[in-house]
Design a protein around this motif. Structure first.
Motif: not given
Length: 499
Positions: A400-426
């Motif tokens: 889903g992250s890659y399909a929007i723009n066919n960009s690996l940067l979007d995939v990396l952004t998704m993983f980075a925001m996942g870490v941000v989400g984990l920190v926010m939950i903690a």
């Protein structure tokens, strides 16, 4: 007039039109339910298949995809905490907690019924008030839109719950992320750090998938917190119609908000969903239950985003101006078939207009039937073993992250925001304010700067029309209302503690 209506009925009641509309709704539901494949993408994919169809079936096929996609996005939002479309990101705030509490079936039914309700209201608005609403939309300039977005941002205080300060900090982070990319007025990159793809800004879908879906998957893998203890459950109990209609005020309010925002070109369904959700929480007698599995939150979000659908057709049909990207594609379909939306269409092709009106209403009913039949099948998704489900969800997140723009940067952004989400939950930071601010940030900045350019730097433009005064007044009333509510809650807590 009767002859025109009968001519429109003749165009609609035929095998091509009915099959096209039915197929469109199914395609929309399926594609909308897949994270990352937005409704815009679905309509664009289907567009080439309309070239050989007659005009009415061709447009009804696209309309069906539009309607189905608006509901389809809520399915994955409720079952796997991953919204299929950005407009469904608000639905998961209460839909996923309901599913985890064993009320997945009720959440899906509430989303379906509210979606059909909002869609039907917008159809009626289109049929009865198209000309008046189109004129109302033309009164909205940059200053009016800026004050509307300021009012919408008061939702942040509502969804932050008991953590107002943390909610404001999260919203500030969201606004900061929204500034990444090229400044459209000055033409200079901002916070791009010489990374060329970042000059286009950060995409919404990777942010919301990373923020909400990925942390849940990681928590389940790591065996942390609630993610280890429970996953979504469909449940056997159905939603009673009496319970659904008990939220009639929320449904009508959300539909009204969606219709008003839908006729304003460029806003789209996502702000409508959040504004409807915020108003529902503000008016609720139990606002503290929002975000924890309150079905009224699902009803508000779905009524808000689905009622945008018919409303975006108002400026398209009456003025020839597309209300959003999807109606821009539909405008292309009109022109491909030799039709030019606008006032002349009501004079030269009124039978086509009546056929479309009938198709819009029939599409809502088809969505209700298809969605109702699909819910038992959807239960099999969450019945899959966790060892198979989690990799599948992770693949959907990446896809889903890659399909929007066919960009690996979007995939990396998704993983980075996942870490941000984990920190926010903690740290117990609410994640919804960050997403809301990220969605509304570009609208806020663009309209603010356009207003100042129009007034040559004078801030008086933000108080120059009755509409701006209306939204300033609503903002002030909203803030005062929240302060009073919190003071009352503190007094109740203090009183109960002293007893």
């Amino acid at each position: 007039m009767l002859a025109d209506i009968l001519a429109g009925l003749g165009l609609f009641i035929n095998a091509y039109s009915l099959i096209a509309l039915f197929s469109g709704v199914i395609i929309g539901v399926v594609i909308g339910a897949i994270p990352g494949l937005s409704t815009v993408m679905a309509v664009a994919i289907v567009l080439p298949f309309t070239f050989t169809l007659p005009p009415v079936p061709a447009i009804l096929l696209l309309v069906g995809v539009y309607k189905g996609g608006m509901y389809g996005g809520s399915i994955s939002a409720i079952l796997i905490n991953t919204p299929g479309t950005p407009a469904a990101s608000c639905t998961m705030l209460d839909g996923y907690p309901m599913a985890r509490a064993g009320k997945g079936r009720q959440a899906l039914q509430m989303a379906l019924y509210a979606s059909c309700f909002g869609d039907m209201v917008s159809n009626v608005a289109l049929i009865l008030f198209a000309a008046w609403l189109a004129q109302f939309a033309l009164d909205f300039g940059a200053p009016e839109l800026f004050t509307l977005v300021v009012f919408s941002l008061t939702i942040v205080a509502g969804v932050a719950g008991d953590h107002i300060i943390k909610g404001v900090i999260a919203a500030a982070i969201g606004l900061g992320l929204a500034t990444v990319g090229t400044d459209l007025i000055a033409g200079t990159p901002r916070f791009a750090f010489d990374v060329t793809p970042l000059r286009g800004g950060i995409s919404l879908v990777p942010v919301l998938i990373g923020l909400f879906a990925l942390p849940e998957v990681l928590r389940m893998y790591m065996g942390l917190g609630e993610g280890q203890q429970s996953t979504a459950v469909l449940g056997r109990t159905s939603l009673a119609l009496r319970e659904f209609f008990s939220h009639w005020r929320t449904l009508f309010r959300g539909s009204f908000i969606g219709v008003v925002l839908g006729v304003i070109p460029g806003l789209g369904a996502t702000p409508a969903a959040f504004l409807s959700y915020g108003e529902a929480r503000r008016k609720s007698r139990k606002p503290e239950t929002f975000g924890k599995g309150n079905p009224e939150g699902v009803a508000a979000a779905e009524a808000g985003n689905s009622s945008v659908g018919g409303a975006t057709m108002i400026p398209l049909l009456s003025l020839g101006i597309p209300g959003d990207v999807i109606t821009a594609v539909i405008l292309g379909a009109f022109m491909i078939h030799g039709l030019q939306p606008g006032p002349l269409l009501f004079q030269s092709n009124i039978d086509v207009i009546y056929a479309l009106f009938m198709g819009l209403i029939a599409g809502s009913l088809m969505l209700l039937i298809i969605g109702r039949l699909a819910i038992p099948l959807l239960g099999r998704i969450i019945g899959v073993r966790r060892s198979l489900l989690l990799p599948g969800v992770l693949v959907l997140c990446v896809f889903g992250s890659y399909a929007i723009n066919n960009s690996l940067l979007d995939v990396l952004t998704m993983f980075a925001m996942g870490v941000v989400g984990l920190v926010m939950i903690a740290l117990r930071f609410p994640r919804a304010p960050l997403l809301i601010a990220f969605v509304l940030g570009p609208l806020l900045e663009d309209n603010f700067r356009q207003s100042l350019l129009m007034s040559q730097g004078s801030y008086a433009i933000f108080f120059a029309s009755p509409i701006t005064w209306l939204f300033w007044s609503l903002t002030a009333m909203s803030l005062v209302g929240m302060i009073v509510t919190r003071i009352r809650m503190r007094r109740r807590t203090h009183a109960s503690a002293t007893e």
